[in-house]
Scaffold this motif. Structure first.
Motif, PDB file in Angstrom:
ATOM      1  N   LEU A  30       0.943  -1.115  -0.180  1.00 33.32           N
ATOM      2  CA  LEU A  30      -0.117  -0.054  -0.049  1.00 33.32           C
ATOM      3  C   LEU A  30       0.947   1.370  -0.127  1.00 33.32           C
ATOM      4  N   PHE A  31       1.850   1.180   0.948  1.00 37.60           N
ATOM      5  CA  PHE A  31       2.651   2.436   0.947  1.00 37.60           C
ATOM      6  C   PHE A  31       3.681   2.599  -0.303  1.00 37.60           C
ATOM      7  N   TYR A  32       3.657   1.682  -1.244  1.00 42.08           N
ATOM      8  CA  TYR A  32       4.336   1.900  -2.497  1.00 42.08           C
ATOM      9  C   TYR A  32       3.342   2.346  -3.441  1.00 42.08           C
ATOM     10  N   LEU A  33       2.226   1.865  -3.549  1.00 39.32           N
ATOM     11  CA  LEU A  33       1.266   1.892  -4.488  1.00 39.32           C
ATOM     12  C   LEU A  33       0.872   3.656  -4.574  1.00 39.32           C
ATOM     13  N   GLY A  42      -1.551  -1.319 -16.742  1.00 42.84           N
ATOM     14  CA  GLY A  42      -0.223  -0.831 -17.233  1.00 42.84           C
ATOM     15  C   GLY A  42       0.670  -1.153 -16.056  1.00 42.84           C
ATOM     16  N   VAL A  43       1.685  -0.506 -16.104  1.00 40.15           N
ATOM     17  CA  VAL A  43       3.234  -0.591 -15.205  1.00 40.15           C
ATOM     18  C   VAL A  43       2.799   0.508 -14.227  1.00 40.15           C
ATOM     19  N   ALA A  44       2.962   0.325 -12.857  1.00 34.95           N
ATOM     20  CA  ALA A  44       3.118   1.266 -11.868  1.00 34.95           C
ATOM     21  C   ALA A  44       4.151   2.262 -12.096  1.00 34.95           C
ATOM     22  N   GLU A  45       3.735   3.617 -12.268  1.00 36.03           N
ATOM     23  CA  GLU A  45       4.622   4.727 -12.601  1.00 36.03           C
ATOM     24  C   GLU A  45       4.860   5.558 -11.403  1.00 36.03           C
ATOM     25  N   TRP A  46       6.103   5.653 -10.928  1.00 38.16           N
ATOM     26  CA  TRP A  46       6.299   6.388  -9.755  1.00 38.16           C
ATOM     27  C   TRP A  46       5.878   7.828  -9.752  1.00 38.16           C
ATOM     28  N   THR A  47       5.218   8.330  -8.932  1.00 34.75           N
ATOM     29  CA  THR A  47       5.030   9.853  -9.258  1.00 34.75           C
ATOM     30  C   THR A  47       5.105  10.744  -7.906  1.00 34.75           C
ATOM     31  N   ASN A 255     -10.596   2.460 -11.657  1.00 31.84           N
ATOM     32  CA  ASN A 255      -9.276   1.799 -11.762  1.00 31.84           C
ATOM     33  C   ASN A 255      -8.255   2.946 -11.627  1.00 31.84           C
ATOM     34  N   GLN A 256      -8.064   3.865 -10.607  1.00 28.48           N
ATOM     35  CA  GLN A 256      -7.222   4.648 -10.205  1.00 28.48           C
ATOM     36  C   GLN A 256      -6.605   4.016  -9.041  1.00 28.48           C
ATOM     37  N   PHE A 257      -5.715   3.058  -8.955  1.00 26.07           N
ATOM     38  CA  PHE A 257      -5.401   2.192  -7.918  1.00 26.07           C
ATOM     39  C   PHE A 257      -4.353   3.213  -7.255  1.00 26.07           C
ATOM     40  N   GLY A 258      -3.504   3.777  -7.865  1.00 25.83           N
ATOM     41  CA  GLY A 258      -2.500   4.715  -7.154  1.00 25.83           C
ATOM     42  C   GLY A 258      -3.208   5.740  -6.167  1.00 25.83           C
TER      43      GLY A 258
ATOM     44  N   PHE B 148      -6.222  -6.875  -3.661  1.00 26.68           N
ATOM     45  CA  PHE B 148      -6.956  -7.242  -4.944  1.00 26.68           C
ATOM     46  C   PHE B 148      -6.035  -7.317  -5.832  1.00 26.68           C
ATOM     47  N   ILE B 149      -5.028  -6.417  -6.181  1.00 30.61           N
ATOM     48  CA  ILE B 149      -4.019  -6.625  -7.010  1.00 30.61           C
ATOM     49  C   ILE B 149      -3.327  -7.979  -7.052  1.00 30.61           C
ATOM     50  N   LEU B 150      -2.748  -8.240  -5.598  1.00 38.03           N
ATOM     51  CA  LEU B 150      -2.296  -9.247  -5.455  1.00 38.03           C
ATOM     52  C   LEU B 150      -2.990 -10.698  -5.955  1.00 38.03           C
TER      53      LEU B 150
END
Lengths: 287, 296
Positions: A30-33, A42-47, A255-258, B148-150
């Motif tokens: 969670l703390f990364y996301l 897509g790929v997680a993009e660090w923002t 779908n805005q998981f970040g 969920f992603i996991l």
């Protein structure tokens, strides 16, 4: 020692494996996301802190936070008073207390969906029994409950209190049983009125229970979700939108998981922070 | 967080239904007490009464002015209709399957781990237990997204397994069983150890049989929680054939939103199994809650 370690781990492992994978890992991730821009595909993009800066200017987020606090501020004292009242009542020698205890607990084990749909019918502005009753006692313009932006939150709070008071009553009841009877007798000999006995014997005697109930109620209030989702779906407008639901909307509907993770961090921080503060306060009071 | 308050303010539970304090209240107070009791019982039961009565009405009779407190005519037919007009059989089957599997895993792995925490001393034990305790302060909603992603990566989403994984390894079972094991005298397992029983033997032959009430509590609480879970299935179970009773009921409500009576019929069906289980095992619910005080 080595044998103990092996034995200990072998007992714990079956549960711990699942627990670590499905609870601990997600909490860490969670703390990364929260610092990324990500939809599942897509790929997680660090923002960096972009999500948090966006949150700062996001009116819906603040509405959700405010509503969550609104729910909490009323739900906690109401549930506390109702459950303590019930517990005091049931701690007396009356016929039927046992039946009553069962009744009080029933809402807690009933599914949210059934509860929500029944209460929505009861709250029906024109035909529902709640307003029929209010009309009968002379209230000319009863509220619109879940159909009104002003009354939807009170409606949800009432149902929340109704649902949980039996559960907390049980905790209070258990706490009451630990207060020695002699204390009451002594107070009575000293000529204390029932109210004085309540304030000077019952309240101090319940301190540990009250503390525990407060912690649980706080967490429970901050994570309120299913009840609202099924009863009002956050509406009308955004009048009952709460944090958990906002997370759900941003994550699972848009779908805005970040971004949803960033909001999750706020919820996480609030619950964790409040718990820690409560523990510290309690510790100081104890010493 | 270390000392999550031996939250059992009481394992001395009011189970038998006997209030400990047996002061006979004055007549005036007693009358007031009964009045308050009746009032509160009415308020608590009214929604259930409404649910059952409305489920036996015609749609037009559910909302009338003045309110019809008894169904007339009594429409038993609603209880047949719902089976034909919805997939309630599938929903109930899924829910039952999930509840049984989750309960079994939670009770089995939970009690097993609890023994390790309660009775075996090894380095790191307290830290591990702290991790379990810590998660009580963390609302599930705050980490449901990474979870969920996991699960999606593990290809578990949109399968019944996702709910099993979600519910079966909770901290709750470990916590409840540990609390209970600690009330069992240490000497018992000591002497068994002297007699050459292994740790597993002690767990199996001594602790398990002695902890039957706690096992019953855990079983019932887990079963009911899983049965009533709404959010988990909502997120994970997307296909109609995987729907649980809660999800099914919800879609049914959306589809037939004007059929008030039939919706109440469905609600009664979703509550009935749990209500029966609760009434049968009432004692154990109370014990379980009072032992742990947890599970919000």
């Amino acid at each position: 020692m080595w044998r103990n370690t092996l034995a200990g781990w072998s007992f714990i492992l079956p549960n711990f494996a699942g627990f670590a994978l499905l609870t601990l890992v997600p909490v860490v991730v969670l703390f990364y996301l929260a610092f990324t821009n990500w939809n599942v595909f897509g790929v997680a993009e660090w923002t960096g802190t972009a999500n948090f800066r966006r949150m700062w200017g996001d009116a819906s987020f603040w509405t959700a936070l405010r509503n969550t606090v609104y729910y909490t501020v009323f739900h906690i004292p109401l549930t506390m008073a109702a459950s303590l009242g019930l517990a005091l009542l049931l701690n007396r020698k009356l016929r039927g207390v046992r039946f009553f205890r069962t009744v009080a607990f029933l809402p807690y084990i009933t599914s949210i969906v059934a509860i929500a749909v029944v209460w929505n019918q009861l709250f029906s502005p024109e035909y529902g029994p709640v307003n029929a009753f209010l009309g009968a006692v002379g209230i000319g313009h009863p509220p619109g409950w879940t159909t009104s932006a002003d009354w939807s939150m009170p409606a949800v709070i009432i149902v929340g209190t109704w649902r949980y008071m039996g559960y907390y009553m049980l905790l209070f009841l258990a706490g009451l049983q630990t207060i020695p009877t002699q204390l009451y007798e002594a107070a009575q000999l000293d000529g204390a009125t029932p109210w004085q006995r309540f304030v000077n014997v019952t309240i101090p005697g319940l301190r540990h229970t009250t503390f525990f109930v407060t912690v649980m109620l706080t967490i429970e209030s901050f994570k309120v979700f299913d009840l609202i989702l099924v009863m009002t779906d956050g509406g009308p407008g955004q009048s009952t939108l709460v944090l958990s639901q906002y997370i759900y909307q941003k994550g699972f509907e848009e779908n805005q998981f970040g971004y949803a993770s960033a909001v999750s961090i706020v919820l996480f921080a609030i619950c964790f922070g409040i718990t820690v503060i409560q523990f510290m306060v309690n510790k100081r009071r104890n010493s | 967080m270390t000392d999550l308050p031996a939250p059992a303010p009481a394992v001395t539970v009011p189970v038998g239904g006997r209030p400990a304090r047996r002061r006979v209240p004055a007549r005036r107070w007693r009358i007031a007490g009964y009045a308050a009791l009746a009032l509160a019982a009415g308020g608590l039961l009214l929604p259930f009464y409404w649910m059952v009565v409305a489920s036996l009405k015609t749609n037009n009779d559910v909302f009338t002015i003045p309110i019809q407190w008894l169904p007339d005519p009594v429409v038993w037919h609603n209880y047949l209709d719902i089976w034909q007009r919805s997939d309630v059989t599938t929903w109930l089957r899924n829910t039952l399957l999930l509840s049984v599997v989750v309960t079994f895993l939670q009770v089995f792995t939970g009690s097993f781990a609890a023994y390790g925490f309660a009775r075996i001393r090894f380095p790191g034990r307290n830290l591990l237990f702290l991790a379990y305790l810590g998660t009580f302060a963390v609302p599930w909603q705050s980490y449901m997204i990474p979870q969920f992603i996991l699960m999606s990566k593990l290809q578990l989403s949109n399968t019944l397994w996702s709910i099993v994984a979600l519910q079966a390894f909770g901290a709750f079972g470990v916590f409840l069983m540990k609390q209970y094991y600690e009330t069992i005298p240490e000497e018992l397992s000591e002497s068994a150890r002297v007699d050459g029983l292994t740790e597993f033997g002690i767990y199996r032959r001594i602790m398990l049989p002695l902890s039957r009430p706690a096992l019953a509590s855990l079983t019932l609480l887990t079963f009911v929680t899983t049965w009533n879970d709404y959010l988990g299935p909502l997120i994970y179970l997307r296909s109609p054939e995987l729907r649980t009773i809660q999800l099914g009921l919800r879609t049914f409500i959306d589809e037939y939103n004007a059929e008030y009576a039939l919706i109440m019929t469905g609600s009664v069906l979703s509550v009935l199994p749990v209500a029966v289980i609760f009434l049968l095992g009432q004692r154990y619910f109370v014990e379980g809650i009072a032992t742990t005080g947890l599970k919000g």
